[in-house]
Design a protein around this motif. Structure first.
Motif, PDB file in Angstrom:
ATOM      1  N   ASP A 663      -4.446  25.947  -8.142  1.00 31.93           N
ATOM      2  CA  ASP A 663      -4.223  25.420  -9.478  1.00 31.93           C
ATOM      3  C   ASP A 663      -4.564  23.939  -9.520  1.00 31.93           C
ATOM      4  N   VAL A 664      -4.848  23.450 -10.732  1.00 33.47           N
ATOM      5  CA  VAL A 664      -5.164  22.032 -10.919  1.00 33.47           C
ATOM      6  C   VAL A 664      -3.855  21.237 -10.892  1.00 33.47           C
ATOM      7  N   ARG A 665      -3.769  20.240  -9.990  1.00 33.80           N
ATOM      8  CA  ARG A 665      -2.548  19.445  -9.838  1.00 33.80           C
ATOM      9  C   ARG A 665      -2.900  17.962  -9.865  1.00 33.80           C
ATOM     10  N   LEU A 666      -1.974  17.195 -10.442  1.00 31.93           N
ATOM     11  CA  LEU A 666      -2.093  15.741 -10.492  1.00 31.93           C
ATOM     12  C   LEU A 666      -1.231  15.134  -9.385  1.00 31.93           C
ATOM     13  N   ILE A 667      -1.823  14.229  -8.586  1.00 31.79           N
ATOM     14  CA  ILE A 667      -1.091  13.484  -7.544  1.00 31.79           C
ATOM     15  C   ILE A 667      -1.153  12.009  -7.934  1.00 31.79           C
ATOM     16  N   LEU A 668       0.016  11.432  -8.354  1.00 33.58           N
ATOM     17  CA  LEU A 668       0.099  10.021  -8.750  1.00 33.58           C
ATOM     18  C   LEU A 668       1.002   9.286  -7.749  1.00 33.58           C
ATOM     19  N   ARG A 669       0.520   8.110  -7.286  1.00 32.50           N
ATOM     20  CA  ARG A 669       1.252   7.372  -6.245  1.00 32.50           C
ATOM     21  C   ARG A 669       1.465   5.927  -6.700  1.00 32.50           C
ATOM     22  N   TRP A 670       2.734   5.477  -6.649  1.00 36.92           N
ATOM     23  CA  TRP A 670       3.153   4.081  -6.891  1.00 36.92           C
ATOM     24  C   TRP A 670       3.528   3.496  -5.533  1.00 36.92           C
ATOM     25  N   SER A 671       2.852   2.436  -5.135  1.00 38.86           N
ATOM     26  CA  SER A 671       3.099   1.846  -3.806  1.00 38.86           C
ATOM     27  C   SER A 671       3.218   0.332  -3.942  1.00 38.86           C
ATOM     28  N   GLU A 672       4.368  -0.248  -3.480  1.00 40.44           N
ATOM     29  CA  GLU A 672       4.616  -1.689  -3.539  1.00 40.44           C
ATOM     30  C   GLU A 672       4.374  -2.305  -2.159  1.00 40.44           C
ATOM     31  N   SER A 673       3.922  -3.573  -2.171  1.00 38.70           N
ATOM     32  CA  SER A 673       3.696  -4.317  -0.926  1.00 38.70           C
ATOM     33  C   SER A 673       3.816  -5.805  -1.213  1.00 38.70           C
ATOM     34  N   GLY A 674       4.129  -6.571  -0.175  1.00 39.31           N
ATOM     35  CA  GLY A 674       4.219  -8.025  -0.326  1.00 39.31           C
ATOM     36  C   GLY A 674       5.532  -8.498  -0.901  1.00 39.31           C
ATOM     37  N   GLY A 675       6.498  -7.672  -1.093  1.00 34.26           N
ATOM     38  CA  GLY A 675       7.790  -8.059  -1.637  1.00 34.26           C
ATOM     39  C   GLY A 675       8.830  -8.201  -0.536  1.00 34.26           C
ATOM     40  N   PRO A 676      10.073  -8.440  -0.910  1.00 35.06           N
ATOM     41  CA  PRO A 676      11.153  -8.541   0.079  1.00 35.06           C
ATOM     42  C   PRO A 676      11.372  -7.207   0.782  1.00 35.06           C
ATOM     43  N   ALA A 677      11.976  -7.284   1.949  1.00 38.53           N
ATOM     44  CA  ALA A 677      12.272  -6.063   2.700  1.00 38.53           C
ATOM     45  C   ALA A 677      13.184  -5.159   1.879  1.00 38.53           C
ATOM     46  N   VAL A 678      12.872  -3.859   1.884  1.00 33.38           N
ATOM     47  CA  VAL A 678      13.606  -2.899   1.058  1.00 33.38           C
ATOM     48  C   VAL A 678      14.791  -2.348   1.846  1.00 33.38           C
ATOM     49  N   VAL A 679      15.940  -2.376   1.176  1.00 33.60           N
ATOM     50  CA  VAL A 679      17.147  -1.783   1.754  1.00 33.60           C
ATOM     51  C   VAL A 679      17.508  -0.574   0.906  1.00 33.60           C
ATOM     52  N   PRO A 680      17.590   0.617   1.482  1.00 32.28           N
ATOM     53  CA  PRO A 680      17.914   1.804   0.685  1.00 32.28           C
ATOM     54  C   PRO A 680      19.224   1.615  -0.056  1.00 32.28           C
ATOM     55  N   PRO A 681      19.302   1.982  -1.336  1.00 35.32           N
ATOM     56  CA  PRO A 681      20.527   1.798  -2.113  1.00 35.32           C
ATOM     57  C   PRO A 681      21.632   2.732  -1.624  1.00 35.32           C
ATOM     58  N   THR A 682      22.845   2.251  -1.814  1.00 40.59           N
ATOM     59  CA  THR A 682      24.014   3.053  -1.413  1.00 40.59           C
ATOM     60  C   THR A 682      24.414   4.048  -2.480  1.00 40.59           C
TER      61      THR A 682
END
Length: 754
Positions: A663-682
């Motif tokens: 089937d026809v599928r859309l793959i969309l990707r949002w990718s951040e870089s150059g920012g502060p270190a990411v801490v997973p939210p609680t």
């Protein structure tokens, strides 16, 4: 002399007794045999013997050859007829095999295994549009799940076909029904079905419902003029026949057709419904089990022999004429009766009855009788000819009356009806033309019809008509015309080629319908849509004002943050609404949705964009576009507050691609870089829940939100819905191939691109 009188009278008296003719023949034979032995016979005897000796063997040999030739010709005719019937049977099998292949392909659809009947209904309707046949998906108990013959969402009844029980019992092969009666013979159908297995069990039955007119078309392509060719099912019920299909379809096959089988397999002799002798040729279609048969009148079977029969008769007449000439030259003593016979020719030519000629010569007497009988037959044929001429005149009168009725019906029709000849010259128009344009039909000859077409539409319409005329194909188009009052009107023009019985092209027949009003209604509808869009935007502004007034009394950072978040989400929804408004709510370009979503986050201060956007052109449905826009807004807001956009040098890459698996599928990707270190939210906030849960549900896909140390990554994978009818008409249905993407430019995507 006197002595001989009584003796002669006595002989004459004796000849009148019952034994008289026999005695005379006996005396003649008694005189003939000694004379033949002595060689003392008349010229008549020798002439008859010579004619018999010369002509008899030749005629006998010719007759034997004619009989042999008749047998050979009949065998060859039967073989040709069998090949024709077999060809029709093979055409039926090929057509049925093609439909079975389509059903078997659909039976492997993942949508059936996942019970996604709504999506399968969409796929089935696409197949219905391509094949031209309605699809029916039902459970073995008869409950219908998908039926392309009814509108989507309509309640579906419970019903089964004769072979459903056999399929439910575990058969793995395709099944073909016999005739399924309808409201009329032409409305009768037949069904083709295949089982649908899910995890080894037969869960559904998928079938086509095909009209018997489909079989009628197959028979018509290969039928022969003068033959009655048809198809009957396994129960002997007629499913199609050429000609007179409406009177025969649905009735049992006639039993008198197969009375005697010939030496050729599959060939029978019998009688039709009018009890006329016919030859029947049959062949069985292997895939369906149906019988294809051709009923051939015996007169057509024997037609090939008529030429030889006439030649043989002509040869015999020639021999008879030659013998007559010889007889006339030798039998001088019978010249008088022959001259009398010749004198009757003028009377025979005038069609008068001629009297019978008496002669002592048996042959001359018989010839006179033949001519007398022939004169009577000629008079009879003349009368028959006069009756035939009268019938022809009545037929011509009926034809003229029929043409008058056609013209009256055409003139009474509320549409513009026209006809052309084979050179594209207008040969007929109804009175509606003169009423609408104020000109007689003769003024439209040649290029005269160009005057009534709007100048802006004339080139395109002329090209449409010319290309259809050259290809001998039907055409349909809409064009503006100028009526007799100077008012511009819209016409829908349709034309179909016209052919005679031999397939020769005769010209076009067409009908033009005034659609100025199916056009004003369309403009009014567009106006209402724009008014509705305006009111929706006003409603969003009202919602924003009410929310601002409701949150105004709250204090603290959380109230301000809630107010800002609500307004931002509402503005994001409004921006997507603007995009859909420009597209009349038929869909939106993904690049435009992305551009509008990141526009407030990327400052227009002359510096390079902090976003890198790339991906192929892809058109999204309205609900799909709204969900993507809200997700991009939440990701952008989070990036501004905590992520890559919260400090200088931070970057965001937005890429998408289209894959087929299958089937026809859309793959969309949002990718951040150059920012502060990411801490997973609680804890999971509203934005994360909106992205991970609501978005996945709205798109019927998968959403992954990853809090990697280098930056937040969001991957959206969702099936692309099929294009709408308006998008297909507008030519917006082409999807890019996998791997073909636009190169990243590091600039904002152009929101104005198509």
């Amino acid at each position: 002399m006197s002595a001989s009188g009584p003796q002669d009278g006595g002989a004459e008296t004796a000849g009148k007794t019952p034994l008289g003719p026999f005695r005379r023949r006996s005396r003649r034979l008694g005189r003939f045999l000694p004379a033949l032995w002595r060689g003392d016979v008349s010229t008549q005897v020798y002439l008859v013997a010579l004619v018999i000796a010369l002509i008899g063997p030749g005629l006998l040999f010719t007759a034997i050859l004619l009989v042999r030739y008749a047998g050979t010709e009949r065998a060859r005719f039967e073989q040709d007829a069998r090949e024709n019937v077999r060809g029709i049977a093979l055409s039926v099998d090929r057509d049925t095999a093609g439909l079975v292949s389509v059903l078997q392909t659909l039976a492997t659809s993942p949508r059936l295994k996942d019970a996604e009947f709504a999506n399968f209904d969409t796929q089935a309707r696409l197949v219905r549009d391509a094949v031209g046949l309605d699809l029916l998906l039902r459970r073995p108990d008869g409950q219908q799940l998908v039926n392309t013959a009814v509108p989507p969402g309509a309640p579906l009844p419970r019903g089964s076909l004769p072979f459903d029980r056999e399929i439910a019992a575990g058969t793995q092969r395709a099944m073909v029904s016999g005739l399924l009666h309808g409201a009329s013979p032409n409305a009768a159908t037949y069904a083709i079905a295949v089982p649908v297995s899910v995890e080894g069990d037969i869960a559904y039955i998928l079938s086509f419902s095909a009209p018997v007119t489909r079989l009628q078309a197959l028979v018509a392509r290969e039928s022969i003029a003068g033959w009655m060719t048809g198809i009957s099912d396994r129960d002997g019920v007629v499913m199609a026949r050429i000609p007179d299909s409406a009177a025969i379809v649905g009735r049992p096959r006639l039993g008198t057709l197969r009375q005697k089988q010939t030496d050729t397999a599959g060939v029978w002799e019998g009688k039709d419904r009018q009890m006329r002798p016919v030859t029947v040729v049959e062949a069985r279609a292997r895939l369906t089990g149906w019988t294809v048969g051709a009923v051939i009148p015996q007169s057509l079977v024997d037609a090939r022999l008529h030429g030889w029969i006439w030649a043989f008769c002509g040869f015999g007449l020639l021999v008879l004429a030659t013998s007559s000439i010889l007889a006339l030259s030798l039998w001088s003593r019978v010249a008088r009766p022959l001259r009398r016979l010749a004198a009757t020719g003028h009377a025979l030519e005038r069609g008068e009855a001629i009297p019978r000629i008496s002669s002592p010569v048996n042959e001359i007497r018989r010839l006179g009788e033949v001519l007398a009988d022939a004169s009577i037959r000629l008079r009879t044929r003349s009368a028959e000819r006069d009756r035939a001429l009268a019938e022809t005149e009545r037929g011509l009168s009926a034809l003229r009356e029929s043409e008058a009725r056609f013209r009256h019906m055409a003139d009474s029709a509320p549409a513009l009806i026209w006809m052309t000849d084979e050179t594209a010259e207008i040969s007929f128009t109804n009175m509606h033309f003169e009423h609408l344009f104020g000109e007689a039909a003769r003024t439209l000859a040649g290029d005269g019809w160009h005057r009534i077409v709007h100048p802006d539409d004339l080139p395109a319409f002329s090209t449409l008509f010319r290309e259809a005329f050259e290809a001998r194909e039907p055409f349909r188009g809409e064009v503006r015309v100028v009526d007799r009052t100077g008012r511009v009107r819209w016409l829908r023009c349709e034309g179909v080629p016209r052919q005679d019985d031999t397939g020769a092209f005769l010209g076009y027949t067409g009908c033009n319908v005034d659609i100025t009003d199916a056009k004003r209604a369309e403009e009014h509808l567009l106006l209402l849509i724009h008014e509705l869009n305006h009111r929706v935007k006003n409603t969003l502004a009202t919602v924003q004002s009410i929310a601002g007034q409701s949150l105004r009394r709250l204090e603290g950072d959380e109230a301000a943050s809630a107010r800002a978040a609500f307004e931002a989400r509402l503005l994001a929804l409004a921006r997507v609404h603007d995009v859909l408004t420009r597209e009349s709510w038929e869909g939106a370009e993904l690049g435009t949705v992305v551009a509008d979503a990141i526009a407030p986050l990327d400052g227009d201060d002359g510096h390079a964009s902090r976003f890198r956007v790339s991906g192929p052109a892809l058109r999204l449905p309205p609900r799909f576009a709204l969900s993507i826009a809200m997700a991009l807004h939440e990701l952008g807001t989070n990036a501004v507050k905590y992520g890559a956009l919260s400090r200088e040098g931070g970057r965001v890459a937005i890429t998408w691609s289209v894959v087929r698996d299958p089937d026809v599928r859309l793959i969309l990707r949002w990718s951040e870089s150059g920012g502060p270190a990411v801490v997973p939210p609680t804890r999971t906030g509203f934005g994360s829940r909106l992205i991970e849960r609501s978005l996945a549900r709205d798109l019927a896909g998968d959403v992954q939100l990853l809090f990697e140390e280098s930056g937040v990554v969001c991957v959206i994978a969702a099936p692309v819905p099929p294009p709408t009818l308006l998008e297909r008409r507008a030519g917006l249905t082409d999807l890019p191939l996998p791997g073909r993407h636009e190169a990243g430019t590091g600039q904002r995507p152009d929101a104005s691109r198509p």
